[in-house]
Design a protein around this motif. Structure first.
Motif, short mmCIF file in Angstrom:
data_model
loop_
_atom_site.label_atom_id
_atom_site.label_comp_id
_atom_site.label_asym_id
_atom_site.label_seq_id
_atom_site.Cartn_x
_atom_site.Cartn_y
_atom_site.Cartn_z
N VAL A 12 13.75 9.12 10.26
CA VAL A 12 14.37 9.02 8.94
C VAL A 12 15.85 9.37 9.07
O VAL A 12 16.20 10.39 9.67
CB VAL A 12 13.70 9.97 7.93
CG1 VAL A 12 14.43 9.93 6.59
CG2 VAL A 12 12.23 9.60 7.73
N ALA A 16 8.43 9.67 3.34
CA ALA A 16 8.26 8.44 4.11
C ALA A 16 6.83 7.94 4.01
O ALA A 16 6.58 6.74 3.79
CB ALA A 16 8.64 8.68 5.57
N ILE A 62 11.13 6.58 0.72
CA ILE A 62 12.39 6.44 1.45
C ILE A 62 12.20 5.49 2.62
O ILE A 62 11.08 5.26 3.08
CB ILE A 62 12.91 7.81 1.97
CG1 ILE A 62 11.87 8.48 2.87
CG2 ILE A 62 13.31 8.72 0.82
CD1 ILE A 62 12.37 9.75 3.52
N LYS A 63 13.31 4.97 3.11
CA LYS A 63 13.25 4.06 4.25
C LYS A 63 13.06 4.86 5.54
O LYS A 63 13.54 5.99 5.66
CB LYS A 63 14.54 3.23 4.33
CG LYS A 63 14.69 2.23 3.19
CD LYS A 63 15.96 1.41 3.34
CE LYS A 63 16.10 0.40 2.21
NZ LYS A 63 17.35 -0.39 2.34
N SER A 120 11.86 4.26 10.07
CA SER A 120 11.37 3.41 11.15
C SER A 120 10.20 4.12 11.82
O SER A 120 10.07 5.34 11.73
CB SER A 120 12.47 3.12 12.18
OG SER A 120 12.86 4.30 12.84
N ASN A 131 3.36 0.58 6.32
CA ASN A 131 4.82 0.67 6.33
C ASN A 131 5.51 -0.09 5.21
O ASN A 131 6.50 0.38 4.65
CB ASN A 131 5.37 0.15 7.65
CG ASN A 131 5.01 1.02 8.83
OD1 ASN A 131 3.95 1.62 8.85
ND2 ASN A 131 5.88 1.08 9.81
N LYS A 132 5.00 -1.26 4.88
CA LYS A 132 5.70 -2.13 3.95
C LYS A 132 5.15 -2.06 2.52
O LYS A 132 5.57 -2.82 1.65
CB LYS A 132 5.65 -3.57 4.46
CG LYS A 132 6.39 -3.75 5.79
CD LYS A 132 6.35 -5.18 6.27
CE LYS A 132 7.08 -5.33 7.60
NZ LYS A 132 7.04 -6.72 8.12
N SER A 164 4.56 -0.56 -1.26
CA SER A 164 5.34 0.17 -2.26
C SER A 164 4.63 1.49 -2.58
O SER A 164 3.44 1.66 -2.29
CB SER A 164 5.45 -0.67 -3.53
OG SER A 164 4.16 -0.89 -4.09
#
Length: 234
Positions: free
Chosen positions: A9, A46, A51-52, A54, A65-66, A68
Motif C-alpha cells: 500500500v 485494503a 484503498i488501492k 498491489s 482484488n477487484k 468493490s
C-alpha cells in the motif's frame, strides 16, 4: 479462509505496507498488532476494498482484488472501523438494521437476529430508541460491533476496538469478542493493546514499518522477551 499475499500500500511516496503476507483460518482469531503508523489499518482497508493496493487477497480461494467494498461485504467480510463510525443521528435500532442492508432477508429474520444482538449486548436493547450520537464511547463500540454482526459476516475485522475506552469497558468488549469466537466466527483483530489482543488470539502477526516482523501462536509471543519489552511493558 483469507489469504493475503505480497500486499503493498502506498500513499503518494509513502510505502505504508510492504509485501505483507497473512493467513486467517476458519474459526480462529488472528491479531495484527503494532505501533501507530505501522500499517495495521491500511491492511484492513485494503482487504475491505477501501484503498488501492498491489498484491493478492484470496477469500475461500477466490481473488477479491477487484471487488468493490459493498461486494466484499456481500461476500462475508465485514469491518468494524477504527473510531466506530456509527450514524450519530440515527437510533440504535436504525443503525443495527443498516448492518443488514446487503442481505435480502425478511423482517421476521431480522427481528430474530436483533434478538441475538440484544442478547449479546443487553444495553443496546435498553437504548434501542436512543440516537447513536448520544451514547458513550463503549456503547457506540457495542453498536458498531452489533451492526457488523447484522451483516452475518464470515470474517469479522475489528480495527482498534479498545481505543479510547475505559479499562472496564475494554474488558467487556473483549469478553464479547470471546463469545463471538465461541459461536464459530472468524476474526481478524487489529489492536495496539497487545496484552488484550494476545489474550484472545490464536495467532498473532507483529507489524513494524509496514512489514511483518514476527508471527507465531499468541501464547508464544506473550512469552518472548522482545515482545514483552516492545509491546507489553516488560
Amino acid at each position: 479462509m483469507l489469504t493475503i499475499k505480497n500486499l503493498n500500500v502506498f500513499y503518494n511516496q509513502i510505502h505504508a505496507v510492504k509485501d505483507l503476507n497473512l493467513e486467517l483460518n476458519k474459526g480462529e482469531i488472528v491479531t495484527l498488532m503494532g505501533s501507530n503508523g505501522a500499517g495495521k489499518s491500511s491492511s484492513l482497508n485494503a482487504i475491505s476494498g477501501l484503498i488501492k493496493f498491489s498484491g493478492s487477497i484470496l477469500f475461500n480461494g477466490d481473488e477479491i482484488n477487484k471487488l468493490s467494498p459493498d461486494q466484499i461485504v456481500k461476500k462475508g467480510i465485514v469491518m468494524v472501523p477504527e473510531g466506530r463510525r456509527i450514524f450519530p443521528k440515527l437510533t440504535v435500532l436504525e443503525n443495527l438494521l443498516l448492518g443488514a442492508y446487503t442481505r435480502n432477508v425478511t423482517n421476521n429474520i431480522k427481528a430474530k437476529e436483533l434478538e441475538e444482538i440484544f442478547e449479546l449486548f443487553p444495553r443496546l436493547e435498553e437504548r434501542k430508541r436512543q440516537l447513536g450520537g448520544t451514547m458513550s464511547g463503549g456503547e457506540q463500540q457495542m453498536l458498531a460491533i452489533g451492526r457488523a454482526l447484522m451483516g452475518k459476516p464470515k470474517v469479522l475485522m475489528l480495527d482498534e476496538p479498545s481505543m479510547g475506552l475505559a479499562p472496564i469497558v475494554v474488558k467487556d468488549i473483549y469478553e464479547t469478542i470471546k463469545k463471538i469466537k465461541g459461536q464459530g466466527l472468524t476474526i481478524l483483530l487489529v489492536e495496539q493493546n497487545a496484552k488484550k489482543a494476545l489474550s484472545v488470539a490464536d495467532r498473532a502477526y507483529v507489524i513494524e514499518n509496514g512489514q511483518i516482523k514476527y508471527h507465531d501462536e499468541a501464547r508464544n509471543l506473550l512469552e518472548q522477551d522482545v515482545i514483552q519489552k516492545a509491546y507489553l511493558g516488560g
